[in-house]
Design an enzyme around this catalytic site. Structure first.
Site, mmCIF file in Angstrom:
data_model
loop_
_atom_site.group_PDB
_atom_site.id
_atom_site.type_symbol
_atom_site.label_atom_id
_atom_site.label_comp_id
_atom_site.label_asym_id
_atom_site.label_seq_id
_atom_site.Cartn_x
_atom_site.Cartn_y
_atom_site.Cartn_z
ATOM 1 N N HIS A 291 0.817 -1.284 0.055
ATOM 2 C CA HIS A 291 0.054 -0.069 -0.089
ATOM 3 C C HIS A 291 0.839 1.219 0.011
ATOM 4 O O HIS A 291 0.412 2.312 0.347
ATOM 5 C CB HIS A 291 -1.014 0.044 1.149
ATOM 6 C CG HIS A 291 -1.796 -1.241 1.230
ATOM 7 N ND1 HIS A 291 -1.492 -2.386 2.015
ATOM 8 C CD2 HIS A 291 -3.144 -1.383 0.563
ATOM 9 C CE1 HIS A 291 -2.423 -3.370 1.967
ATOM 10 N NE2 HIS A 291 -3.261 -2.799 1.051
ATOM 11 N N GLY A 292 2.050 1.298 -0.114
ATOM 12 C CA GLY A 292 2.998 2.352 -0.315
ATOM 13 C C GLY A 292 3.444 2.807 1.070
ATOM 14 O O GLY A 292 3.891 4.185 1.175
#
Length: 201
Positions: A146-147
């Site tokens: 999800h970064g």
């Protein structure tokens, strides 16, 4: 009076069934006793289960090397930070971080980060990026799911994680070993993000 052949056959079958069942039962008991030492050898000792303490050898760890060990079924990152990592992280003003923390609040010694390797967003295991996390020259950890981005102190730099990587109690023994954990410390669920809030060991 001679024994009836039918009664004789029934008697033989009953006796044979009894002997077969008795032999099988004795065999199962024997197998059970034989298996006990093997089962015991595969199980951790009561002391280890009770203590929740792990000893990790760090004698050969090199600058820039990340080791991951499993403690209480949780990954623990041990990162030997390079002078460049230390310098780059020190250049970040903690006031600009969403979860502010200084080097002293995240490590016992500046060159060694010991943290639980679980992203504080959804529990993934971040990847070590010594060359820098995406869109930054900061070496650290990146969660590709999800970064989520963290620096080499495990401080949140960006992405959806709400806070820094959680810490685990540890002490350095003779500069060659780490003693990790305590009898009651659960790990990630304790949500501790600064050294001073950790229990002493």
């Amino acid at each position: 009076m001679p024994e009836n052949p039918e009664e004789k056959n029934k008697s033989l079958i009953t006796r044979r069934s009894f002997i077969t069942k008795a032999t099988a039962a004795i065999g199962l008991v024997g197998v059970g006793f034989a298996a006990v030492p093997f089962i015991r050898s595969m199980s951790p000792t009561k002391d280890l289960l009770a203590a929740g303490v792990l000893e990790a050898d760090i004698s050969g760890i090199k600058e820039g090397e990340l080791r991951t060990i499993i403690w209480r079924k949780q990954p623990v990152f041990i990162l030997k930070r390079t002078p460049e990592m230390i310098q780059k992280a020190a250049a970040i003003d903690p006031k600009n971080l969403s979860d502010p923390a200084t080097t002293e609040q995240r490590t016992i010694t500046p060159d060694l980060l010991v943290t639980i390797g679980i992203c504080t967003h959804l529990g993934c295991v971040p990847k070590f990026r010594p060359e820098g996390v995406p869109d930054s020259d900061q070496p650290g950890f990146y969660c590709p799911c999800h970064g989520g981005k963290y620096d080499s102190l495990g401080r949140r730099l960006g992405g959806p994680p709400p806070e820094n990587l959680h810490l685990v109690p540890y002490r350095i023994q003779d500069e060659t070993k780490l003693i990790i954990g305590t009898e009651t410390f659960p790990g990630y669920g304790a949500n501790i993000r600064t050294i001073e809030k950790l229990p002493k060991i």
